[in-house]
Motif scaffolding. Structure first.
Motif, PDB file in Angstrom:
ATOM      1  N   ILE B 122       9.923  18.709   3.234  1.00  0.00           N
ATOM      2  CA  ILE B 122       9.847  17.946   4.682  1.00  0.00           C
ATOM      3  C   ILE B 122      10.783  16.814   4.305  1.00  0.00           C
ATOM      4  N   PHE B 123      10.827  16.125   3.473  1.00  0.00           N
ATOM      5  CA  PHE B 123      11.582  14.767   3.420  1.00  0.00           C
ATOM      6  C   PHE B 123      13.121  15.171   2.801  1.00  0.00           C
ATOM      7  N   PHE B 124      13.330  16.170   2.406  1.00  0.00           N
ATOM      8  CA  PHE B 124      14.748  16.697   2.401  1.00  0.00           C
ATOM      9  C   PHE B 124      15.256  17.093   3.680  1.00  0.00           C
ATOM     10  N   ALA B 125      14.570  17.675   4.434  1.00  0.00           N
ATOM     11  CA  ALA B 125      14.834  18.161   5.704  1.00  0.00           C
ATOM     12  C   ALA B 125      15.097  16.622   6.483  1.00  0.00           C
ATOM     13  N   SER B 126      14.005  15.826   6.243  1.00  0.00           N
ATOM     14  CA  SER B 126      14.386  14.577   7.161  1.00  0.00           C
ATOM     15  C   SER B 126      15.651  13.899   6.684  1.00  0.00           C
ATOM     16  N   LEU B 127      16.092  13.854   5.496  1.00  0.00           N
ATOM     17  CA  LEU B 127      17.408  13.223   4.916  1.00  0.00           C
ATOM     18  C   LEU B 127      18.457  13.927   5.773  1.00  0.00           C
ATOM     19  N   PHE B 129      18.325  15.763   8.589  1.00  0.00           N
ATOM     20  CA  PHE B 129      18.458  15.443   9.740  1.00  0.00           C
ATOM     21  C   PHE B 129      19.108  13.997  10.233  1.00  0.00           C
ATOM     22  N   SER B 130      18.753  13.202   9.229  1.00  0.00           N
ATOM     23  CA  SER B 130      19.495  11.637   9.565  1.00  0.00           C
ATOM     24  C   SER B 130      21.126  11.889   9.469  1.00  0.00           C
TER      25      SER B 130
ATOM     26  N   ARG C  28      12.603   8.371   0.957  1.00  0.00           N
ATOM     27  CA  ARG C  28      12.593   8.861   2.410  1.00  0.00           C
ATOM     28  C   ARG C  28      10.938   8.902   2.960  1.00  0.00           C
ATOM     29  N   TRP C 250       7.296  12.749  12.386  1.00  0.00           N
ATOM     30  CA  TRP C 250       7.702  12.517  10.885  1.00  0.00           C
ATOM     31  C   TRP C 250       7.000  11.362  10.039  1.00  0.00           C
TER      32      TRP C 250
END
Lengths: 340, 274, 286
Positions: B122-127, B129-130, C28, C250
């Motif tokens: 999820i937080f790889f996806a968030s990165l 995304f950014s 993150r 998120w």
């Protein structure tokens, strides 16, 4: 101290007979070594005595009491393992106290024994350390102390010195013998090193292929080997085979004299150091090895090569002809081996 | 020496139980995958009324299974090669050099294994995304390489540590160039380790679900995500059975090869001594 | 100095890459939990608002407890099953090799496939139902899927993780040299005493490692939960995925992620301490 009697012990692994009917008596307080090449059954016999192996035949008794069926934990023996087998998670003091605690020795008695052994074996500075922090020699001493802490009647040694370097080996060897006299226990000691066996024992049992080939005091074994195997395994021996007539056997080197009854096919042997310079035996020097106190000289005549030990100051060189003799009392007639 | 009847009986029993344990589920999956679409298999039929390969060909023709298979089976070898190449220098350092903090680094490299997969995903996806990075194929490839690097590093470190310094020295003593030294002293010992590392990354990449599911959503498919789609709200058992078999059978075969390689990667196998 | 640079260069593509990637991901997650990188654009700055939101939700605490319960039960059961088998197979005997190979077989089965297989077996129309009905034990098939106690999930976790525990434990048990156990026996230790005083302390580390790794794996489970779990509850991972995926929250998902990592950490510490305590207590018994 305990007197151990083993009668007709046999052990089979599948079709392989590791022991084929061994009889052994270790007198109370004596030091007995089981000596032999690898695979001769000496360690198997030790494991039977300790109780790790059930013999397929035979009987073991300590002080007249049959212990054949007892498990190791119920026997009055303690073993010193070749690999030391120290408990890696316990300190030196806890390793030593393990046995007394298992055997429910009173707490203050346990402490007394541990203190005594730690002092006796020079481990005072190491009592709180884990085994891994110790040198090989120190670990060996801990193993010894741990075995002695249960005050066993019988201490079993499984090649305890084989992982030490030569100098340390001599030192620990002397310590073991001194402790055995001081503390007073019966020792059964397995080794493949004949020098160790000769130096330590009251009785040496030389084993070969699952039987005891000869047993006796070190001197007996050395000076009066009964079979070719014994003569060959202990020390160096020159062997001749032939017809013995009127106490004389003719060999390519000349005629050897022997105090033994005549026979058609007799095997005789003599030790290199029994040879004297000058006499009616002779041969050509093939090789010379200077050893300091003495010189090993290899002399050959015809197909036979023999080894002589002559004083160090004697100057011989390859190609010389050497005259020598062997006194009749230095020549031993051998029996056929039990394992022929 | 002593034969214990207890062991024989108990192990026989356990082997029987384990057979049921493994054979029944896979047998059922196989049966389900062969259920003919025209006749449903429902209670109280003990066995499917009609068997055919209809379902398999239907899946191949009318679903995104071919694409998913292409994705999975192209990602996996690339991830394997990438992970092995990137792991080599670190494995060399771990296997053959002594330096300060080595144990710490050796532990730190294992971090991806203890991080929950969905957190990483999820937080790889968030990165991504950014960063405005929306190419999902390369993103998943990078994710797989990094998440599976620890396995490659571990296996190759062991291989490197098995290279014998005396052989290296002998090769150099005889005047070999660095490349020849590598060929003669390193490669023979490393080879099984390299294959093993490649295979384990390959297998785990094929199986990987979290990252492919999160980063690939909504429409980038791999074999596990397509299996998941038939298991979730849109539960189609025979389809799931087909995909499950496609996922598991090649991997089992590869794993058996891997086991072989790992055995031959042990020191006894290389030096020829026990 | 030159050496340090050389080591650094060697480590960079391997450990370096792993740490950079995982560090970025971890940063993150933590940053988003504290309100940074808010994609909804309502606010962008440090805040505890998302913690407030998530930690006051009942559904979150259900998920937290549920994941803790599943993870702890799975870890304990898997180790409890694997340990005696590892002890039993310490010395090889006829059939023991086949047996340990079969025990390891589930390692080859991906989690999703395992979940599918189990659902198949226990479903209304599955083998268990058909077998028990055929045998006359049950009058008609029963519904066992998605049970509310999570037995199916725990069963799956155990099925999948037990081989792993078995590998770790049998490695540790086999690493104890025979002479060490013989020595203990020779000094008067019976079977149980040898277990308590030698085997248990020497395998404590492996047992802790197995418990911790299984706990962490099961706490972060998504696929078993969504396929075989009860629909009324979320696991931490599935709650996190649903916050991020279907609700686009998120930052809320980040709070759940941090809490999941905290759960993993504290679960690991708790289990490690528990094993230590048990080993100590058993070792002290006379």
């Amino acid at each position: 101290m305990a007197r151990l009697v083993a009668e007709d012990i046999a052990v089979r692994f599948g079709t392989f007979e590791a022991l084929r009917g061994v009889d052994l008596t270790a007198e109370s307080g004596s030091f007995v070594t089981l000596l032999g090449p690898s695979g001769c059954g000496k360690t198997t016999l030790l494991n039977v005595i300790a109780g790790f192996l059930q013999p397929s035949r035979g009987r073991l008794a300590v002080d007249g009491k049959d212990i054949t069926a007892l498990p190791p934990e119920a026997r009055d023996s303690a073993m010193c393992f070749q690999s030391y087998a120290l408990f890696p998670h316990l300190s030196v003091a806890d390793n030593i106290a393990f046995g007394p605690r298992q055997k429910r020795v009173a707490r203050d008695e346990t402490v007394r024994r541990v203190d005594g052994l730690v002092r006796q074996l020079g481990l005072v500075d190491h009592a709180g350390k884990l085994p891994n922090a110790l040198s090989g020699g120190q670990q060996q001493r801990v193993a010894l102390a741990r075995a002695l802490a249960v005050a066993p009647g019988l201490v079993l040694f499984d090649e305890p010195l084989s992982n030490l370097d030569a100098k340390l080996r001599d030192q620990v060897r002397n310590e073991i013998r001194a402790l055995q006299r001081d503390v007073g226990f019966t020792a059964i000691y397995v080794t493949h090193d004949q020098a160790e066996a000769l130096a330590l024992s009251d009785m040496v049992c030389l084993m070969n292929k699952g039987v005891i080939e000869q047993k006796g005091a070190p001197r007996d074994i050395y000076f009066r080997p009964r079979t070719r195997f014994v003569a060959d395994f202990i020390g160096a021996a020159n062997l001749h085979r032939g017809k013995l007539c009127g106490g004389a056997m003719s060999t390519p080197l000349g005629v050897l004299h022997c105090c033994h009854e005549d026979g058609e096919d007799v095997e005789i042997c003599w030790r290199p150091e029994a040879a004297r310079l000058g006499g009616d035996l002779s041969g050509t020097v093939k090789a010379v090895a200077f050893q300091g106190a003495h010189v090993d000289v290899f002399v050959s005549a015809g197909p036979e090569t023999v080894r002589l030990q002559v004083p160090g100051e004697l100057n011989v060189s390859i190609g010389d002809t050497l005259q020598f003799s062997v006194p009749p009392e230095g020549v031993i007639a051998l029996e056929a081996s039990a394992n022929a | 020496m002593r034969k214990s009847p207890f062991n024989t009986i108990l192990s026989g029993l356990l082997i029987a139980v384990m057979t049921v344990w493994l054979a029944v589920p896979f047998g059922m999956a196989l049966l389900w995958s062969l259920v003919d679409p025209s006749q449903a298999w429902s209670y109280p039929d003990i066995l499917p009324p009609k068997l055919s390969f209809e379902r398999w060909s239907l899946m191949w023709d009318s679903t995104s299974l071919p694409i998913a298979m292409f994705n999975s089976y192209s990602l996996a070898p690339m991830a394997g090669v990438g992970a092995v190449l990137l792991a080599m220098p670190t494995a060399y350092a771990f296997g053959r050099l002594e330096f300060k903090g080595k144990a710490v680094w050796q532990t730190l490299v294992l971090v991806p294994l203890i991080m929950p997969g969905f957190v990483t995903a999820i937080f790889f996806a968030s990165l991504l995304f950014s960063m405005g990075f929306f190419a999902r194929y390369p993103a998943i490839l990078v994710g797989h390489v990094v998440m599976l690097l620890p396995y490659a590093v571990r296996i190759l470190s062991v291989s490197f540590s098995l290279v014998r310094q005396d052989v290296v020295n002998a090769a150099r003593d005889l005047g070999a160039s660095p490349i020849s030294v590598f060929r003669v002293a390193y490669l023979p010992v490393l080879k099984p380790g390299i294959f093993a590392a490649f295979l384990i990354v390959f297998i785990l990449s094929i199986e990987e679900f979290a990252l492919a599911f999160v980063v690939g959503s909504p429409d980038f498919t791999t074999i596990p995500t397509i299996l998941y789609s038939y298991l979730g709200y849109n539960f189609i058992r025979p389809n799931a059975a087909v995909v499950a078999l496609i996922l598991v059978v090649p991997n089992v075969i590869l794993m058996l090869i891997l086991e072989r390689l790992l055995q031959s990667a042990n020191p006894a196998g290389i030096s020829g001594k026990g | 100095m030159r050496n340090a640079i050389r080591i650094g260069l060697l480590l960079a593509p391997g450990v370096g890459l792993v740490l950079a990637f995982m560090g970025a991901v971890l940063y993150r997650a933590v940053a988003q939990a504290f309100g940074l990188y808010d994609f909804s654009g309502t606010s962008d700055g440090l805040s505890l608002a998302h913690w407030q939101d998530v930690l006051t939700t009942k559904r979150f605490w259900r998920a937290f407890q549920w994941s803790a319960y599943i993870a702890a039960s799975s870890a304990v059961i898997a180790v409890a099953l694997a340990y005696p088998i590892a002890l039993w197979l310490r010395k090889p005997f006829r059939g023991s090799l086949i047996l340990s190979a079969m025990l390891k077989a589930p390692l080859l089965v991906p989690g999703l496939v395992a979940a599918f297989l189990l659902v198949n077996v226990i479903s209304y129309h599955g083998f268990v139902n058909e077998f028990l009905v055929w045998a006359g034990v049950w009058a008609e098939p029963r519904r066992m899927q998605n049970d509310s106690n999570g037995f199916a999930i725990i069963g799956l976790q155990v099925w999948k993780q037990m081989p792993f525990a078995f590998l770790l434990l049998s490695g540790a048990v086999q690493a104890i040299p025979d002479p060490v156990l013989n020595a203990a026996q020779d000094l008067g230790a019976g079977k149980f005493a040898r277990f308590r005083k030698i085997i248990l302390p020497l395998t404590t580390k492996a047992m802790q490692a197995a418990l911790v790794l299984i706990f962490i794996g099961a706490a972060g489970d998504f696929s078993f939960q969504t396929v075989a779990g009860p629909p009324s509850v979320n696991s931490m991972a599935s709650y996190m995925a649903s916050l991020q995926g279907s609700e686009g929250d998120w930052n809320g998902a980040a709070v759940v992620a941090v809490m999941l990592m905290a759960l993993s950490l504290f679960g690991a510490i708790g289990l490690t301490a528990l094993v230590q305590l048990i080993t100590r207590t058993l070792g002290r018994l006379a």
